[in-house]
Write an enzyme that holds these catalytic residues in place. Structure first.
Site, PDB file in Angstrom:
ATOM      1  N   LEU A   2       6.163  78.942  79.820  1.00 16.65           N
ATOM      2  CA  LEU A   2       5.277  78.378  78.796  1.00 16.65           C
ATOM      3  C   LEU A   2       4.221  77.475  79.448  1.00 16.65           C
ATOM      4  O   LEU A   2       4.159  76.282  79.182  1.00 16.65           O
ATOM      5  CB  LEU A   2       6.074  77.610  77.746  1.00 16.65           C
ATOM      6  N   GLY A   3       3.407  78.078  80.310  1.00 17.98           N
ATOM      7  CA  GLY A   3       2.270  77.371  80.884  1.00 17.98           C
ATOM      8  C   GLY A   3       1.049  77.543  80.007  1.00 17.98           C
ATOM      9  O   GLY A   3       1.147  77.736  78.791  1.00 17.98           O
ATOM     10  N   ARG A   4      -0.125  77.492  80.618  1.00 14.97           N
ATOM     11  CA  ARG A   4      -1.368  77.608  79.842  1.00 14.97           C
ATOM     12  C   ARG A   4      -1.419  78.919  79.071  1.00 14.97           C
ATOM     13  O   ARG A   4      -1.726  78.949  77.878  1.00 14.97           O
ATOM     14  CB  ARG A   4      -2.573  77.525  80.785  1.00 14.97           C
ATOM     15  N   ILE A   5      -1.139  80.019  79.764  1.00 16.23           N
ATOM     16  CA  ILE A   5      -1.219  81.328  79.109  1.00 16.23           C
ATOM     17  C   ILE A   5      -0.102  81.474  78.090  1.00 16.23           C
ATOM     18  O   ILE A   5      -0.314  81.982  76.982  1.00 16.23           O
ATOM     19  CB  ILE A   5      -1.184  82.451  80.152  1.00 16.23           C
ATOM     20  N   SER A  59      11.581  77.928  80.560  1.00 16.82           N
ATOM     21  CA  SER A  59      10.802  77.628  81.753  1.00 16.82           C
ATOM     22  C   SER A  59      11.650  76.720  82.638  1.00 16.82           C
ATOM     23  O   SER A  59      12.787  76.376  82.276  1.00 16.82           O
ATOM     24  CB  SER A  59       9.465  76.958  81.395  1.00 16.82           C
ATOM     25  N   ARG A  60      11.111  76.338  83.797  1.00 17.24           N
ATOM     26  CA  ARG A  60      11.906  75.527  84.718  1.00 17.24           C
ATOM     27  C   ARG A  60      12.318  74.201  84.113  1.00 17.24           C
ATOM     28  O   ARG A  60      13.370  73.670  84.425  1.00 17.24           O
ATOM     29  CB  ARG A  60      11.117  75.286  86.015  1.00 17.24           C
ATOM     30  N   ARG A  72       3.912  89.013  86.574  1.00 18.01           N
ATOM     31  CA  ARG A  72       3.886  89.781  87.811  1.00 18.01           C
ATOM     32  C   ARG A  72       4.969  90.847  87.748  1.00 18.01           C
ATOM     33  O   ARG A  72       6.062  90.614  87.219  1.00 18.01           O
ATOM     34  CB  ARG A  72       4.118  88.876  89.026  1.00 18.01           C
ATOM     35  N   ASP A  85       1.718  95.386  81.892  1.00 17.92           N
ATOM     36  CA  ASP A  85       0.376  95.296  82.447  1.00 17.92           C
ATOM     37  C   ASP A  85       0.424  95.101  83.959  1.00 17.92           C
ATOM     38  O   ASP A  85      -0.614  95.132  84.626  1.00 17.92           O
ATOM     39  CB  ASP A  85      -0.390  94.137  81.805  1.00 17.92           C
ATOM     40  N   GLU A 125       1.700  97.524  92.859  1.00 17.01           N
ATOM     41  CA  GLU A 125       0.402  97.985  92.347  1.00 17.01           C
ATOM     42  C   GLU A 125      -0.497  98.470  93.483  1.00 17.01           C
ATOM     43  O   GLU A 125      -0.481  97.892  94.569  1.00 17.01           O
ATOM     44  CB  GLU A 125      -0.282  96.844  91.587  1.00 17.01           C
ATOM     45  N   HIS A 138      -3.191  96.757  84.768  1.00 19.02           N
ATOM     46  CA  HIS A 138      -3.461  95.345  85.081  1.00 19.02           C
ATOM     47  C   HIS A 138      -4.805  94.897  84.493  1.00 19.02           C
ATOM     48  O   HIS A 138      -5.736  94.508  85.183  1.00 19.02           O
ATOM     49  CB  HIS A 138      -3.430  95.092  86.595  1.00 19.02           C
TER      50      HIS A 138
END
Length: 323
Positions: free
Chosen positions: A154-157, A176-177, A234, A258, A263, A281
């Protein structure tokens, strides 16, 4: 003042190229062999690196440039850079957060809707003429109406995705951590416990040693037969063979991806499945956002060389005092 010489790893967009050439002498490396040539000819003059492509910047590469001061990365994820080496040598690493947040969140929502409501399959059904010859597309098995989304990271994105789900009246929880005191969503300190409590997982975490294969066969089983996995983080976060098996055996219902482990290679076994949506991606892939990312990468370089203050340094490489 003479222009600083930098190494440009991989292709950059035209606007970024113009900005780099205004302020720096650029040495371009598009293949590993190019790095060898540039290191031999100008290795002791290179003071900065701008990484536009997915070059693996290990110690062997970085050590070829003994005067290196800054590594400016294009993208919010900075996996593939030897951060320990950079920190030990006082090399500051920067990335490009914030400017791509909304674009990636938009992509995540599009991928989620496409997967849950089978939108790409429905379009292909129409294009094949089957609506006219066979009747309406079958009712979709899944809907967002009765789902709970668990966000991994749950960071910015992640927060931008959560805001969109709020507007769609879809319940959100997260792992999250550490807990974010002002997040406003239920926090699960144990990832498996969250997976057992939800049916839709959205992955936003970066690729690190700690997150590699974090979502394995056991975690997918915990998500259950109604489970849907969406990954815009990722590809290495998911054990790809385990995911293929879980999709083929219907251990989970579907996935929308995505990003992939190697890749641009996508396993044929994954492509052959009818319960997975695959994007190449696309997360931040618009002219608007990629140009903004390029500008921030350039501004980080300029900030460092002009006043020792890059705009967005990563926490693993503290900014050294410029003497």
């Amino acid at each position: 003042m003479a222009k600083v010489e930098i190494l440009v790893l991989g292709a950059v967009r035209p606007a970024t190229r113009e900005a780099l050439e205004r302020d720096f002498i650029c040495h371009d490396a598009n293949e590993p062999a190019d790095v060898e040539t540039i290191a031999a000819e100008a290795g002791d003059r290179i003071r900065g690196i701008a990484r536009g492509g997915h070059f693996h910047a290990d110690k062997a590469l970085l050590a070829r440039f003994p005067r290196l001061e800054i590594f400016a990365n294009f993208g919010v994820g900075y996996d593939g850079i030897d951060l320990d080496y950079c920190a030990g040598k006082g090399i500051v690493v920067t990335n490009t957060p914030d400017v791509l947040t909304e674009e990636v969140a938009d992509t995540a929502l599009g991928l989620l809707l496409t997967t849950v409501r089978e939108l790409s399959a429905a379009e292909q059904y129409l294009r094949a003429g089957r609506w006219e010859t066979e009747g309406a597309y079958p009712l979709t098995k899944a809907t967002l109406r009765n789902r709970t989304v668990g966000i991994l990271g749950l960071g910015r994105i992640g927060m931008a995705i959560a805001r969109r789900l709020d507007a769609m009246q879809v319940p959100v929880v997260y792992h999250s951590r550490r807990e974010k005191a002002d997040a406003g969503y239920r926090y699960y300190g144990d990832l498996k416990a969250m997976l057992e409590a939800i049916d839709t997982l959205v992955i936003v975490v970066p690729g690190t040693a700690e997150t590699t294969n974090l979502i394995d066969a056991d975690m997918l089983k915990a998500l259950g037969p109604d489970g849907i996995v969406i990954n815009v983080g990722r590809g290495t976060v998911i054990d790809e063979p385990a995911l293929i098996e879980a999709l083929a055996s219907r251990t989970i219902q579907a996935a929308g991806l995505d990003v992939f482990a190697r890749e641009p290679h996508v396993p044929e076994a994954l492509i052959a499945l009818d319960n997975v949506v695959l994007f190449p991606h696309l997360g931040s892939a618009s002219h608007h956002t990629r140009d903004a990312m390029g500008k921030l990468m350039v501004d980080n370089l300029k900030g460092w060389f002009e006043n020792g203050k890059p705009l967005t340094p990563v926490p693993e490489t503290p900014v050294p005092a410029k003497g």
